[in-house]
Every structure is written in structure tokens, then in C-alpha cells.
Scaffold this motif. Structure first.
Motif, PDB file in Angstrom:
ATOM      1  N   ARG A   1     -37.748  -3.797  36.175  1.00 22.33           N
ATOM      2  CA  ARG A   1     -38.204  -2.569  35.664  1.00 22.33           C
ATOM      3  C   ARG A   1     -39.880  -2.714  35.676  1.00 22.33           C
ATOM      4  NH1 ARG A   1     -34.110  -3.292  30.989  1.00 22.33           N
ATOM      5  NH2 ARG A   1     -32.455  -1.637  31.544  1.00 22.33           N
ATOM      6  N   ALA A   2     -40.184  -3.547  35.602  1.00 21.92           N
ATOM      7  CA  ALA A   2     -41.688  -3.589  35.794  1.00 21.92           C
ATOM      8  C   ALA A   2     -42.389  -3.285  37.290  1.00 21.92           C
ATOM      9  CB  ALA A   2     -42.301  -4.892  35.377  1.00 21.92           C
TER      10      ALA A   2
ATOM     11  N   GLN B   1     -45.743  -3.782  32.116  1.00 22.53           N
ATOM     12  CA  GLN B   1     -45.431  -2.284  32.178  1.00 22.53           C
ATOM     13  C   GLN B   1     -44.518  -2.079  30.860  1.00 22.53           C
ATOM     14  OE1 GLN B   1     -45.488   0.331  33.955  1.00 22.53           O
ATOM     15  NE2 GLN B   1     -46.511  -0.554  35.846  1.00 22.53           N
TER      16      GLN B   1
ATOM     17  N   MET C   1     -36.314   7.267  37.712  1.00 29.06           N
ATOM     18  CA  MET C   1     -35.689   5.937  37.349  1.00 29.06           C
ATOM     19  C   MET C   1     -34.970   6.122  36.103  1.00 29.06           C
ATOM     20  SD  MET C   1     -39.514   3.594  37.503  1.00 29.06           S
ATOM     21  CE  MET C   1     -40.482   4.667  36.338  1.00 29.06           C
TER      22      MET C   1
ATOM     23  N   ARG D   1     -34.220  -8.207  34.371  1.00 32.59           N
ATOM     24  CA  ARG D   1     -34.300  -6.658  34.336  1.00 32.59           C
ATOM     25  C   ARG D   1     -35.655  -6.463  34.028  1.00 32.59           C
ATOM     26  NH1 ARG D   1     -28.866  -7.517  32.247  1.00 32.59           N
ATOM     27  NH2 ARG D   1     -29.822  -7.681  29.917  1.00 32.59           N
ATOM     28  N   ALA D   2     -36.328  -7.059  33.162  1.00 30.81           N
ATOM     29  CA  ALA D   2     -37.822  -6.709  32.767  1.00 30.81           C
ATOM     30  C   ALA D   2     -38.491  -6.976  34.172  1.00 30.81           C
ATOM     31  CB  ALA D   2     -38.293  -7.690  31.624  1.00 30.81           C
TER      32      ALA D   2
ATOM     33  N   GLY E   1     -43.372   3.735  40.232  1.00 24.88           N
ATOM     34  CA  GLY E   1     -43.026   4.867  39.409  1.00 24.88           C
ATOM     35  C   GLY E   1     -43.872   5.643  38.342  1.00 24.88           C
TER      36      GLY E   1
ATOM     37  N   ALA F   1     -34.965 -11.184  31.268  1.00 25.19           N
ATOM     38  CA  ALA F   1     -36.059 -11.406  31.986  1.00 25.19           C
ATOM     39  C   ALA F   1     -36.044 -10.866  33.266  1.00 25.19           C
ATOM     40  CB  ALA F   1     -36.365 -12.746  32.022  1.00 25.19           C
TER      41      ALA F   1
ATOM     42  N   ALA G   1     -40.940  -1.036  30.415  1.00 23.72           N
ATOM     43  CA  ALA G   1     -39.947  -2.149  30.723  1.00 23.72           C
ATOM     44  C   ALA G   1     -40.285  -3.128  29.492  1.00 23.72           C
ATOM     45  CB  ALA G   1     -40.558  -2.903  32.063  1.00 23.72           C
TER      46      ALA G   1
ATOM     47  N   GLU H   1     -30.943   4.267  36.101  1.00 19.38           N
ATOM     48  CA  GLU H   1     -30.457   3.572  35.290  1.00 19.38           C
ATOM     49  C   GLU H   1     -28.953   4.066  34.719  1.00 19.38           C
ATOM     50  OE1 GLU H   1     -31.714   0.996  32.940  1.00 19.38           O
ATOM     51  OE2 GLU H   1     -33.802   0.753  33.633  1.00 19.38           O
TER      52      GLU H   1
ATOM     53  N   GLN I   1     -51.787  -6.003  37.957  1.00 17.50           N
ATOM     54  CA  GLN I   1     -52.434  -4.703  37.743  1.00 17.50           C
ATOM     55  C   GLN I   1     -53.717  -4.422  37.346  1.00 17.50           C
ATOM     56  OE1 GLN I   1     -48.469  -2.235  36.661  1.00 17.50           O
ATOM     57  NE2 GLN I   1     -49.332  -1.119  38.274  1.00 17.50           N
TER      58      GLN I   1
ATOM     59  N   GLN J   1     -41.837   0.237  38.008  1.00 16.59           N
ATOM     60  CA  GLN J   1     -42.586   1.170  37.190  1.00 16.59           C
ATOM     61  C   GLN J   1     -44.114   1.088  37.679  1.00 16.59           C
ATOM     62  OE1 GLN J   1     -42.193   0.600  32.894  1.00 16.59           O
ATOM     63  NE2 GLN J   1     -40.121   0.779  33.074  1.00 16.59           N
ATOM     64  N   VAL J   2     -44.372   0.124  38.351  1.00 15.76           N
ATOM     65  CA  VAL J   2     -45.455  -0.131  39.177  1.00 15.76           C
ATOM     66  C   VAL J   2     -45.853   1.066  40.196  1.00 15.76           C
ATOM     67  CG1 VAL J   2     -47.082  -1.361  40.805  1.00 15.76           C
ATOM     68  CG2 VAL J   2     -45.923  -2.486  38.870  1.00 15.76           C
TER      69      VAL J   2
ATOM     70  N   GLN K   1     -40.251   8.755  30.135  1.00 16.90           N
ATOM     71  CA  GLN K   1     -40.775   8.783  31.601  1.00 16.90           C
ATOM     72  C   GLN K   1     -41.690  10.028  31.853  1.00 16.90           C
ATOM     73  OE1 GLN K   1     -37.910   7.806  34.483  1.00 16.90           O
ATOM     74  NE2 GLN K   1     -37.300   5.866  33.306  1.00 16.90           N
TER      75      GLN K   1
END
Lengths: 223, 223
Positions: free
Chosen positions: B99-100, A70, B72, B95-96, B106, B93, A73, B76, A55, B103-104, A103
Motif C-alpha cells: 500500500r505504501a 504513507q 486505489m 500489505r503495508a 497514487g 507488514a 497505509a 482494494e 520520500q 500510495q507513493v 483518498q
């Protein structure tokens, strides 16, 4: 788990500021690698950095072989890999509330006033500095008003956004308040936010994360 | 836990679309209450809705006495309260990463092209429809390019965004792809995204969440 944490950061980035707060609250040592978002057209666009973070945004946290992007995250990751002190409460409803507060800032205030958006309204609409300020104030004021309402009418609000220990929502709120001051957004209508901002400012974890405390912050102007 | 779930939704909202996908993946029944984002100046601004959701945005999910906002955070919450099938992988790792990816979309694509932002560039800069389209294409194309890069160079990408079961990142991606088509953003440069979009489209949980399947979608134009 490797202990060498490297944070790619820019002193005035709200998103990097959130991660610095979380690292400090967890008592984790890390190395800062500065990414200057303006100089040379933006060091975040350099190929070596873009390879880490497609990004081309800050922050990026490197934890051994793991490359994390992010900011929200990253906060969740830090809370899972270093659970004490927790950034999220122990119950699902509380976690939902803290994530929603986070958020409000992380989705609906900060990204719309990010540097790249201000650059785009300059490019696409020839917005001048006054128009950029008006844009910022519109989004920041509307978002903080909603945040204040969510805080002021919930019994879960304590000394901090959720109860009496600082957590993820505070790590998102405080950089946004810093940003609001920078853009001269009046804050008088948000007494709960101001009270929590003052409580956080008294904590070393927040103070050490402040933009002016970063190794890449410009030196103060001579007196 | 009360079983009566109420989703305040708008048929074409990307954020509500995400929650519909998650509810369907979990096999949860819910009642849709439509909030028309344009009619009468926007029903999301009506006092009764603003009392539920101080941001005056959709979606809001009501689960018994709990009022949940921010899509988001709702995903969760649903994953914590109804763990099967999981929306997030089992390792920190993974989950990170999920989530990332989420979030890109969201944080850094969808909110910048939200209805209220398009309205604001119309109000503040007199942007016409062509300029609004250019604005959308700029942010959607840049964001999807980063998303594609994150997918294409990771061995964790499978039939879906993370492995071979659909999850949170897919629930965020698919509404953004729908939105991109609406704004006529060329998608040929994103083959991994297109492949995952096709895989998701074959799943009843995603199909039933599509805007056109919602009770508040306008009737198709007569032939």
C-alpha cells in the motif's frame, strides 16, 4: 508484536495528524519524534531520516523492526494489527466508500497543497503568498465540495463520515478541515463536513491529535 | 453480486490504467465507457458523469448498484470481492509495504501532475509547455527515485514489486512509468523499476490495459 511505537511527526502535518488520530482512537501509546519540516532546510531531508523514509516526508511509524510510511497505509496497518475499534466498516462496499472518501483527501486535496508543492510554485513560478493562498483555496474548496456531495447524498453518512462511529475517513477529513481554516477557505457551503468536524472535535482522540497539542508545537504568543 | 462491470475510463488516464490492470489480473470482463477528458471542455464535467463521480475524475467502476470511485479504493474492492489472484500479500507488514508503494505513486506523484493540475499552472501562472514539462519531470523523477530506493533495498522485492507475482504496487507503478516516458523523464537511474516494467509488459493483463489498446485511443497516424 513489539509495543513500542515511534511516530516521526510534525505538529502541523496533515498526514501525521491522521496517524495521531488513528493511534488515539485505538488507544495506542506512542513516542513522538519531531521532524521540523522547515528548520535547517527541512529536517526530513537529513540522511538519518531519509534512510527511514526515502520520500523524505512525514509521517513514519516505527513498530519494532517495521518501518511504515504513507499515512493511509499506516491507518490500514493499525486497523489490521489492532482491530478494535475498527477504522473501516465490515462490508466491502462500505470499506470501498470509506477508502474513497479518505483518498479524496489523501490523494486529490492534500498532496497538491503540501509544503513542498507550495515551495515549488514559489521556485518555479515566483508565486507570492497571495498566489499560494489562491492555489490552496482552489484545490481545497474543489475537493471539499466533492467530499460534501459524497457525504450529503449517501444514507451511509451518520454522525461521522460512515455511520455513527469515527473511522478512517474522519481521520483524513479533520486534518484537512484544520488546514482549510489555516488557509481561510470558506466552509459555509459544507454543512455536513462542519457537523462531522464538530462531532469529532468533541472526542478526546481527535483533540489530543490536534497540532497545537503536540510536543513540537510552538508556544502560544504571549498575551 | 451482479457480474456486469462498467468502467468509465479514459485511454491515457493513469488512474483508469491501474484499474484496467487489476480487472485483467482478476480475469474480470468489463464494459468500457469512454470519458474524454479534453473534448468539449472535458466530458468528466458533464452532469450525468458528475452525478456518478462528484470529483469529476476518472475512473468510476459500476458493479451492479454499486458506484465505486478512487482507483486505489477500487483495487482494494476488487481484491476483496474477487480474492484470486490476490493483489495484496497475506501478511500485515507486506500489505503495508504494498500500500505504501502504491500510495507513493497514487498520492505523491500522479495527482500533482494530473491534467487538471497542469491546466491550473497554465491558468494561474501562464506556464507554457516547457514549464509544464519541467513541472512534470520534477515530481515524477523525485517520486520514482524514492520508489526505486524502496524497491532496491528491500528483500521483499522480487520479479515484481513485492515477491514473484504481480499486484497492487505494480498496477500503480506501470502506468506511472508509461506517463514518465510520455513526458520524457530519463529512467536510467531506476534499474529495478525498469526491470519490473519489462516483466509486467510481458504479461497479457498489463498489455491489454495499455492506453493504446483501449477502444477510445486515437487511431495511429497513417504511415
Amino acid at each position: 508484536m513489539p509495543s513500542d511505537l515511534i511516530l516521526y511527526s510534525y505538529w502541523r502535518s496533515s498526514a501525521a495528524f491522521r496517524v495521531r488520530i488513528a493511534l488515539n482512537l485505538k488507544g495506542l501509546r506512542y513516542e513522538t519524534r519531531a521532524v521540523h519540516l522547515v528548520r535547517d532546510g527541512g529536517e526530513q531531508h537529513a540522511p538519518a531520516y531519509a534512510a527511514l523514509n526515502p520520500q523524505e516526508l512525514v509521517p513514519t511509524l516505527v513498530d519494532g523492526e517495521r518501518v511504515l510510511t504513507q499515512s493511509m497505509a499506516i491507518l490500514e496497518y493499525l486497523d489490521e494489527t489492532h482491530p478494535q475499534p475498527p477504522l473501516l466498516p465490515g462490508d466491502a462496499a462500505g470499506r470501498a466508500r470509506v477508502r474513497a472518501l479518505s483518498q479524496v483527501v489523501g490523494c486529490d486535496i492534500h498532496p497538491i497543497g503540501n509544503l513542498r508543492v507550495l515551495q515549488q510554485i514559489g521556485t518555479q513560478f515566483a508565486a507570492d503568498d497571495a498566489q499560494k493562498s489562491a492555489w490552496m483555496r482552489h484545490w481545497v474548496a474543489g475537493g471539499l465540495q466533492a467530499f460534501e456531495t459524497m457525504l450529503s447524498r449517501s444514507q451511509d453518512t451518520g454522525r461521522y463520515c460512515h455511520g455513527d462511529a469515527p473511522g478512517m475517513a474522519d481521520a483524513c477529513l479533520i486534518p484537512q478541515v484544520y488546514n482549510a481554516r489555516r488557509w481561510k477557505v470558506p466552509l459555509d457551503d459544507y454543512p455536513t463536513i462542519l457537523r462531522i468536524d464538530a462531532a469529532c472535535a468533541a472526542l478526546p482522540a481527535f483533540h489530543a491529535a490536534m497540532p497545537e497539542q503536540q510536543p513540537d508545537a510552538p508556544a502560544p504568543a504571549p498575551q
